[in-house]
Write a protein that holds these residues in place. Structure first.
Motif, PDB file in Angstrom:
ATOM      1  N   VAL B 261       0.854  -1.193   0.000  1.00 56.23           N
ATOM      2  CA  VAL B 261       0.000   0.000   0.000  1.00 56.23           C
ATOM      3  C   VAL B 261       0.884   1.236   0.000  1.00 56.23           C
ATOM      4  N   LEU B 262       1.944   1.168   0.790  1.00 56.28           N
ATOM      5  CA  LEU B 262       2.937   2.242   0.816  1.00 56.28           C
ATOM      6  C   LEU B 262       4.233   1.710   0.224  1.00 56.28           C
ATOM      7  N   GLU B 263       4.872   2.557  -0.539  1.00 59.70           N
ATOM      8  CA  GLU B 263       6.165   2.128  -1.102  1.00 59.70           C
ATOM      9  C   GLU B 263       7.195   1.951   0.005  1.00 59.70           C
ATOM     10  N   ASP B 264       7.133   2.866   0.959  1.00 57.12           N
ATOM     11  CA  ASP B 264       8.114   2.801   2.043  1.00 57.12           C
ATOM     12  C   ASP B 264       7.371   2.630   3.374  1.00 57.12           C
ATOM     13  N   GLU B 265       6.933   1.415   3.598  1.00 53.78           N
ATOM     14  CA  GLU B 265       6.155   1.131   4.812  1.00 53.78           C
ATOM     15  C   GLU B 265       7.076   1.173   6.033  1.00 53.78           C
ATOM     16  N   GLN B 266       6.768   2.058   6.945  1.00 54.25           N
ATOM     17  CA  GLN B 266       7.606   2.212   8.134  1.00 54.25           C
ATOM     18  C   GLN B 266       6.967   1.595   9.382  1.00 54.25           C
ATOM     19  N   VAL B 267       5.674   1.839   9.496  1.00 56.51           N
ATOM     20  CA  VAL B 267       4.982   1.427  10.723  1.00 56.51           C
ATOM     21  C   VAL B 267       3.681   0.710  10.361  1.00 56.51           C
ATOM     22  N   ARG B 268       3.460  -0.432  10.998  1.00 54.43           N
ATOM     23  CA  ARG B 268       2.247  -1.233  10.725  1.00 54.43           C
ATOM     24  C   ARG B 268       1.274  -1.046  11.888  1.00 54.43           C
ATOM     25  N   LEU B 269       0.070  -0.614  11.532  1.00 58.56           N
ATOM     26  CA  LEU B 269      -0.896  -0.218  12.559  1.00 58.56           C
ATOM     27  C   LEU B 269      -2.125  -1.125  12.574  1.00 58.56           C
ATOM     28  N   PHE B 270      -2.789  -1.126  13.732  1.00 52.21           N
ATOM     29  CA  PHE B 270      -4.030  -1.895  13.912  1.00 52.21           C
ATOM     30  C   PHE B 270      -5.128  -0.930  14.334  1.00 52.21           C
ATOM     31  N   TYR B 278     -18.003   8.610   7.767  1.00 52.82           N
ATOM     32  CA  TYR B 278     -18.049   9.920   7.100  1.00 52.82           C
ATOM     33  C   TYR B 278     -16.639  10.445   6.814  1.00 52.82           C
ATOM     34  N   ASN B 279     -15.626   9.699   7.252  1.00 53.89           N
ATOM     35  CA  ASN B 279     -14.251  10.175   7.064  1.00 53.89           C
ATOM     36  C   ASN B 279     -13.331   8.965   6.935  1.00 53.89           C
ATOM     37  N   MET B 280     -13.525   8.202   5.868  1.00 51.48           N
ATOM     38  CA  MET B 280     -12.695   7.009   5.669  1.00 51.48           C
ATOM     39  C   MET B 280     -11.253   7.379   5.350  1.00 51.48           C
ATOM     40  N   GLY B 281     -11.065   8.623   4.953  1.00 47.74           N
ATOM     41  CA  GLY B 281      -9.714   9.094   4.665  1.00 47.74           C
ATOM     42  C   GLY B 281      -8.824   9.077   5.898  1.00 47.74           C
ATOM     43  N   LEU B 282      -9.458   8.930   7.046  1.00 46.69           N
ATOM     44  CA  LEU B 282      -8.670   8.903   8.281  1.00 46.69           C
ATOM     45  C   LEU B 282      -7.640   7.771   8.262  1.00 46.69           C
ATOM     46  N   PHE B 283      -7.991   6.690   7.567  1.00 43.01           N
ATOM     47  CA  PHE B 283      -7.051   5.576   7.488  1.00 43.01           C
ATOM     48  C   PHE B 283      -5.763   5.966   6.770  1.00 43.01           C
ATOM     49  N   ASN B 284      -5.842   7.064   6.016  1.00 38.01           N
ATOM     50  CA  ASN B 284      -4.633   7.506   5.310  1.00 38.01           C
ATOM     51  C   ASN B 284      -3.849   8.554   6.104  1.00 38.01           C
ATOM     52  N   ALA B 285      -4.367   8.925   7.256  1.00 40.75           N
ATOM     53  CA  ALA B 285      -3.785  10.065   7.979  1.00 40.75           C
ATOM     54  C   ALA B 285      -2.394   9.788   8.540  1.00 40.75           C
ATOM     55  N   PHE B 286      -1.992   8.542   8.537  1.00 44.71           N
ATOM     56  CA  PHE B 286      -0.682   8.216   9.088  1.00 44.71           C
ATOM     57  C   PHE B 286       0.360   8.015   7.970  1.00 44.71           C
ATOM     58  N   GLU B 287      -0.121   8.075   6.738  1.00 44.83           N
ATOM     59  CA  GLU B 287       0.744   7.687   5.622  1.00 44.83           C
ATOM     60  C   GLU B 287       1.894   8.642   5.382  1.00 44.83           C
ATOM     61  N   HIS B 288       1.678   9.932   5.644  1.00 44.57           N
ATOM     62  CA  HIS B 288       2.751  10.888   5.379  1.00 44.57           C
ATOM     63  C   HIS B 288       3.964  10.615   6.268  1.00 44.57           C
ATOM     64  N   GLY B 290       4.661   7.300   6.985  1.00 45.32           N
ATOM     65  CA  GLY B 290       4.991   5.899   6.717  1.00 45.32           C
ATOM     66  C   GLY B 290       4.165   4.893   7.479  1.00 45.32           C
ATOM     67  N   GLY B 291       3.015   5.309   8.012  1.00 45.77           N
ATOM     68  CA  GLY B 291       2.165   4.382   8.770  1.00 45.77           C
ATOM     69  C   GLY B 291       1.006   3.859   7.934  1.00 45.77           C
ATOM     70  N   VAL B 292       0.735   2.581   8.034  1.00 42.01           N
ATOM     71  CA  VAL B 292      -0.378   1.997   7.297  1.00 42.01           C
ATOM     72  C   VAL B 292      -1.192   1.100   8.228  1.00 42.01           C
ATOM     73  N   PHE B 293      -2.519   1.193   8.105  1.00 45.97           N
ATOM     74  CA  PHE B 293      -3.380   0.322   8.911  1.00 45.97           C
ATOM     75  C   PHE B 293      -3.478  -1.035   8.229  1.00 45.97           C
ATOM     76  N   VAL B 294      -2.778  -1.974   8.785  1.00 46.84           N
ATOM     77  CA  VAL B 294      -2.696  -3.312   8.189  1.00 46.84           C
ATOM     78  C   VAL B 294      -3.962  -4.123   8.480  1.00 46.84           C
ATOM     79  N   ALA B 295      -4.545  -3.909   9.655  1.00 39.98           N
ATOM     80  CA  ALA B 295      -5.677  -4.757  10.048  1.00 39.98           C
ATOM     81  C   ALA B 295      -6.611  -4.002  10.980  1.00 39.98           C
ATOM     82  N   GLU B 296      -7.785  -4.598  11.205  1.00 39.70           N
ATOM     83  CA  GLU B 296      -8.782  -3.973  12.066  1.00 39.70           C
ATOM     84  C   GLU B 296      -9.649  -5.063  12.701  1.00 39.70           C
ATOM     85  N   THR B 297     -10.319  -4.697  13.777  1.00 41.72           N
ATOM     86  CA  THR B 297     -11.118  -5.682  14.517  1.00 41.72           C
ATOM     87  C   THR B 297     -12.377  -6.096  13.774  1.00 41.72           C
TER      88      THR B 297
END
Lengths: 372, 421
Positions: B261-270, B278-288, B290-297
């Motif tokens: 998902v990220l070219e330079d994945e730094q941090v894997r988040l849950f 109403y704000n699914m873009g929040l999942f991208n808020a960590f990308e700048h 290097g954080g990506v939400f890998v999984a969710e409950t």
């Protein structure tokens, strides 16, 4: 004239509640806690244990916020606060008859954080059918097995005795409620609530004796009808909230209630059936419903009957803040009352039972309107 | 600061979701227009397979709420329901759907043609209180609908016993009898078996897709949670299987090719709890950073297999388990699931959404957070928000916390060195 002394056993018992329960536990009798009155406490008692309803009451919540959010009802927050402070160290277990999401969640939070010998959640059927009663019976057996696992000794005979005790208690409470609605209960709303509350922690046989004495005294002595604008309270738990005194101060008189820690748990006094277990199941299937287990339409018609029978002029809805079952029913139930000419008002209780200015103003306006 | 507008759709297959969603709502409308009985029901149970097997049209008002959130209808719906006296402290799904059904359901601004009025309401005791209350309110709004009062034991997954299953099966029989009487349609048990097989295939594909999250960098993130739509509305059909097969193929290919998902994945988040619809873009808020939400409950609700040799019992188990897996019916079970996911997916940090609209999922988060830190040394933060009501969310506060959390996680990783792939 009925004297305050007739209420003393109830207030004294409440004052020494924790000490009494610790002594009971120390004597070897196990105490099982519960949150909700849908918990079939007769099974706990008939197994040789003492069922005690967990109380929240007025306490500042601090520690509990390390485990739960602040948008759950104050009763659950406060009871967890007390548990974390060690106030329920007399408990051997916690059993719940499943009702609402918060009670379920807090049951599990307790399970993870408060060391007790037994935790058991009993799912209850919503429908009353042959299959649902069979399912309920099998759930009851599972609970009895768990109680047996911590030393419980249950028999149909012991349940028969227990059902008689609790049935008589409920008959007395229903009679006292009639006295209240006909203005013959000589004490105020706080006294009535204290009388009900004692039943949540006293040995039922002792409590039965106290109720019988009080009822006899009220029947024999000179009557002094309560003055004021008659209203019914409907909602979740009130416990010892100052709202009761405030209603009376503002000119109201509570003539009956549809409360979780009030009369909702008293009717019917007995169930029917061929065996004690069947009579137990029958009572729980037919008891006055909580909004967590019933439609607003059925609750509205029951409340309307209660208003008419008690000759109340309006309804004060008193909810624990964030109580979803009641909040979800409120628009529909209050609208039904309004259409039938009975006004109502909603107030929500938050932590510590503090009566802020807004609640006072709302109630003042409501009673002024009823007076006109 | 990175913008958090619309979520980035990275999978080609996921882009097809828009069409799958449109097709479903079109099918619902057409069913209504053609006189096919339409039934509204809560999600996460075995009723959907029964409906498809009896050639009835299932509609999920709860699932309509995320659509309303995505199309900006929610504030208007809240205004209507709150005007009727429904408290802001109630679940946003409830306030949204009540507002919607008491408005013009087919107004020009309503997307996808809106929902067709129900002929049947599968109203139930079970699941959470708001889900139950939604249907009781719908009963009043649609008085000519035929109502089935379903009953489902609320029991933790690890406490399910034979008598719970027996009762759930007996309720399915009662449902089938009701539907037969109400619609004149008969159950085709071969079709039911087929529907259960298709549901099981969908679940297997779901698990397989989730399993590729083990790859570093992850080929799929929580921003793609929208694919869950088919698990809610299309279980028991070939549509779900075909769609998920495409998703699986693409995710597998990306995993094999090392495309993340990220070219330079730094941090894997849950992520814990329901997303902010109403704000699914929040999942991208960590990308700048290097954080990506890998999984969710939330995806765990579909991570269960069905015993296809016994369709009715399989549907009973599905009904008993789905809600239990993601709610506070068992904090212990949820804790185990989160710990396992964090272990399996090499998670570095977790974000717990303290969700004012969903207390059953929010309760227990503290216990899970503690266990994550104690057993896996995985730190976490809590954000206060609401999956439906934007008024209960402060973006500025969130971004400040998110950035500080990411800085801390990056620092921690620098100190320890990045683990191998």
């Amino acid at each position: 004239m009925v004297h305050e002394q007739h209420m003393v056993p109830f207030t004294e018992a409440a004052f020494h509640r924790t000490e009494r329960l610790r002594n009971t536990a120390a004597s070897g009798k196990k105490i099982i806690g519960y949150f909700c009155t849908y918990t079939p406490i007769e099974l706990i008692h008939a197994s040789g244990f003492l069922p005690v309803r967990i109380w929240g009451e007025q306490v500042r919540v601090e520690q509990a916020y390390t485990l739960v959010p602040n948008f759950i009802c104050p009763y659950m927050r406060q009871s967890l606060e007390r548990a974390m402070a060690g106030e329920y160290d007399f408990l051997s277990g916690l059993v719940q008859g499943y009702t609402c999401d918060i009670a379920c969640g807090l049951f599990n939070v307790w399970k993870e954080n408060i060391p007790l010998e037994l935790f058991h959640s009993l799912p209850l059927p919503y429908n009353d059918t042959e299959d649902s009663r069979l399912f309920f019976r099998e759930g009851v057996q599972e609970l009895l097995d768990k109680l047996s696992g911590i030393g419980g000794c249950f028999s149909e005979d012991s349940l028969e005795e227990t059902l008689m005790i609790y049935g008589q208690i409920r008959e007395h409470l229903l009679a006292l409620d009639v006295m209240r609605s006909t203005r013959r209960f000589a004490f105020g709303a706080e006294a009535f609530a204290a009388m009900l509350r004692a039943g949540f922690f006293l040995d039922p046989l002792e409590y039965l004796g106290m109720l019988a004495d009080l009822k006899e005294a009220l029947e024999e002595k000179e009557k002094s009808p309560a003055e004021g604008i008659p209203v019914i309270l409907s909602g979740s738990l009130i416990e010892n909230s100052p709202v009761l005194a405030l209603i009376e101060e503002l000119g109201g008189v509570i003539v009956s209630d549809d409360l979780c820690d009030g009369m909702r748990n008293a009717s019917p006094a007995y169930g029917t059936g061929a065996t004690p277990t069947e009579r137990l199941l029958d009572r729980y299937m037919r008891r006055l419903p909580c909004p967590a287990r019933a439609r607003p339409s059925s609750r509205a018609s029951l409340l309307l009957d209660q208003v008419r029978t008690s000759r109340a002029r309006g309804v004060v809805f008193v909810f624990q803040k964030f109580c979803s079952p009641h909040l979800a029913d409120y628009p529909s139930v209050s609208e039904t009352l309004k259409k039938k000419g009975f006004p109502s008002i909603l107030i929500e209780l938050d932590e510590e039972g503090v009566m802020d200015g807004q609640i006072r103003t709302r109630l003042e306006t409501f009673f002024s309107m009823l007076e006109d | 600061m990175a913008g958090t507008g619309k979520s980035k759709k990275r999978l080609n297959a996921a882009r097809e979701l828009t069409q799958v969603v449109a097709d479903y709502y079109l099918e619902c409308q057409q069913a209504h227009d053609q006189g096919k009985p339409v039934g509204w029901m809560p999600p996460m149970n075995g009723v959907i397979e029964v409906f498809y097997a009896m050639d009835l049209q299932p509609v999920f008002p709860e699932n309509w709420s995320p659509v309303c959130a995505a199309f900006g209808l929610t504030p208007g719906n809240f205004e209507v329901s709150e005007g009727m006296g429904y408290s802001r402290d109630l679940c946003g799904y409830l306030r949204n759907i009540v507002g919607y059904v008491y408005s013009d359901m087919h107004a020009a601004h309503v997307p996808l043609g809106g929902l067709p009025e129900p002929d049947l309401l599968i109203s139930f005791g079970g699941g959470c209180i708001p889900a139950m209350k939604i249907f009781q309110i719908l009963e009043q709004r649609f008085p000519s609908s035929r109502i089935f009062s379903a009953d489902l034991p609320q029991v933790a997954v690890e406490d399910i016993r034979d008598h719970h299953i027996r009762y759930a099966v007996s309720e399915i029989h009662r449902l089938i009898d009701f539907l037969t009487r109400a619609t004149g349609k008969k159950m085709d048990y071969d079709r039911l078996e087929e529907a259960v097989i298709l549901s099981d295939k969908a679940c297997a594909l779901w698990d397989e897709i989730m399993s590729y999250r083990r790859f570093i960098p992850t080929p799929i993130s929580a921003a793609e949670i929208g694919i869950m739509f088919v698990m809610v509305t299309r279980q028991g059909t070939q549509v779900a299987v075909d769609f998920l097969t495409k998703v699986r193929d693409e995710v597998r290919q990306r995993a094999n090719d090392g495309i993340g998902v990220l070219e330079d994945e730094q941090v894997r988040l849950f992520w814990d709890n329901i997303p902010l619809w109403y704000n699914m873009g929040l999942f991208n808020a960590f990308e700048h950073m290097g954080g990506v939400f890998v999984a969710e409950t939330y995806s765990a609700a579909w991570s269960l297999r069905l015993d296809t040799s016994n369709p009715l019992e399989a549907l009973a188990m599905k009904s008993l388990m789905s809600y239990s897996l993601v709610s506070c019916l068992s904090i212990r079970r949820r804790k185990e699931m989160v710990l396992k996911a964090c272990r399996d997916y090499a998670i570095d940090g977790a974000v717990f959404h303290q969700n004012k609209s969903c207390v059953p999922i929010t309760i227990g988060q503290t216990d899970i957070r503690r266990a994550l830190l104690k057993e896996l040394d995985i730190p976490s933060i809590t954000i206060d928000a609401d999956h439906m009501d934007a008024r209960n969310f402060s973006h500025a506060q969130f971004q400040t916390r998110a950035d500080a959390f990411m800085e801390m996680l990056l620092e921690k990783k620098r100190d320890r060195g990045r683990p191998g792939v």
